[in-house]
Write an enzyme that holds these catalytic residues in place. Structure first.
Site, PDB file in Angstrom:
ATOM      1  N   ARG A 163       9.904  12.576   0.770  1.00  0.00           N
ATOM      2  CA  ARG A 163       9.911  11.754  -0.461  1.00  0.00           C
ATOM      3  C   ARG A 163       8.475  11.568  -0.982  1.00  0.00           C
ATOM      4  O   ARG A 163       7.545  11.328  -0.221  1.00  0.00           O
ATOM      5  CB  ARG A 163      10.517  10.383  -0.151  1.00  0.00           C
ATOM      6  CG  ARG A 163      10.376   9.392  -1.307  1.00  0.00           C
ATOM      7  CD  ARG A 163      11.328   8.229  -1.195  1.00  0.00           C
ATOM      8  NE  ARG A 163      11.342   7.569   0.100  1.00  0.00           N
ATOM      9  CZ  ARG A 163      12.266   6.674   0.453  1.00  0.00           C
ATOM     10  NH1 ARG A 163      13.247   6.340  -0.381  1.00  0.00           N
ATOM     11  NH2 ARG A 163      12.220   6.111   1.650  1.00  0.00           N
ATOM     12  N   ARG A 211       4.860   7.314   0.593  1.00  0.00           N
ATOM     13  CA  ARG A 211       4.886   5.937   1.103  1.00  0.00           C
ATOM     14  C   ARG A 211       4.430   5.930   2.558  1.00  0.00           C
ATOM     15  O   ARG A 211       4.802   6.798   3.330  1.00  0.00           O
ATOM     16  CB  ARG A 211       6.310   5.381   1.001  1.00  0.00           C
ATOM     17  CG  ARG A 211       6.643   4.832  -0.358  1.00  0.00           C
ATOM     18  CD  ARG A 211       8.119   4.542  -0.529  1.00  0.00           C
ATOM     19  NE  ARG A 211       8.730   3.753   0.531  1.00  0.00           N
ATOM     20  CZ  ARG A 211       9.993   3.324   0.497  1.00  0.00           C
ATOM     21  NH1 ARG A 211      10.760   3.595  -0.543  1.00  0.00           N
ATOM     22  NH2 ARG A 211      10.496   2.615   1.474  1.00  0.00           N
TER      23      ARG A 211
END
Ligand code: ADP
Ligand code: AMP
Length: 219
Positions: free
Chosen positions: A125, A158
């Site tokens: 991601r 992240r």
């Protein structure tokens, strides 16, 4: 409509919520996004949440419940909850707040997927630090490598999507969040089960088919 999107981290909740709000015109309330916003703003809540988030643990229930009930009141009409409730205590608090307000959740979309696929989704991601758009290095690529399609910002990973934290988040999910589904089964909520291992468009089609039928019933 008032909806809850349940599922493990990395199942595709944020991706599908964006499409749901575009089609049905409700507010997307993501507890993770709100917490990241608090951190970016340097608020007291952001500071208090930081260590829990970075280690893959859950932020304490009392902080989250206050934050999310406040966000729901502010949203007013329809909304889709993403990442909340994540414990049975949060589910009970949500039900109590809704019943005090004479409201109810119309349905729960439950995204079902195996841990192996989730690890690949979370570690791949990437997100835009400016607009929050979410991509994947293989499954949902931006038009130009590592650049946001909307505003041209370089994408970031992240901190809690690093492999060692991902393992902890999955453990946390199985121990503390998976029981939330049983709570809603016991309380007789309408649960729509979706195979989230499919391609993004197929998941969206399955979700829309359920929600079209639900919106015909609840108006
Ligand atoms: P969640 O909000 O549940 O944590 P996201 O929506 O952020 O999950 O999705 C996790 C990652 O998987 C993102 O990189 C996203 O682009 C990708 N993704 C989402 N849905 C699918 C799908 N159906 N198939 C493949 N990859 C997906
Ligand atoms: P997410 O973006 O939903 O994956 O959430 C990122 C992190 O925020 C989680 O790993 C938790 O540390 C924290 N968080 C988000 N929602 C909740 C919640 N409902 N309860 C407790 N912690 C949460």
């Amino acid at each position: 409509m008032k909806l809850i999107l349940l599922g493990p981290p990395g199942a595709g909740k944020g991706t599908q919520c964006k499409r749901i709000v575009d089609r049905y015109g409700m507010t997307h309330l993501s507890s993770g996004d709100i917490l990241r916003g608090e951190r970016a703003a340097g608020s007291d809540l952001g500071h208090r949440a930081q260590a829990y988030m970075d280690s893959g643990a859950l932020v304490p229930d009392d902080l989250i419940i206050e934050m999310m009930i406040g966000a729901m009141k502010k949203a007013g009409g329809g909304y889709v909850l993403d990442g909340f409730p994540r414990t049975v205590v949060q589910g009970e608090a949500l039900d109590a707040a809704l019943s005090r307000a004479g409201e109810r959740i119309d349905g729960i979309v439950n995204l079902v997927i195996d841990d192996g696929i989730i690890v690949q989704r979370m570690t791949g991601r990437r997100s835009c630090p400016k607009c929050g758009a979410v991509y994947h290095i293989e499954n949902l690529k931006p038009k130009v490598d590592n650049i946001c399609d909307t505003d041209g910002e370089p994408l970031v990973q992240r901190k809690d999507d690093q492999p060692e934290v991902v393992a902890n988040r999955l453990k946390t999910y199985h121990e503390q969040t998976a029981p939330v589904l049983g709570y809603y089964e016991r309380t007789g909520q309408k649960i729509m089960t979706i195979d989230a291992a499919q391609a993004p468009e197929e998941v969206t089609a399955a979700v829309f088919a359920e929600l079209d039928a639900l919106s015909d019933q609840v108006g």
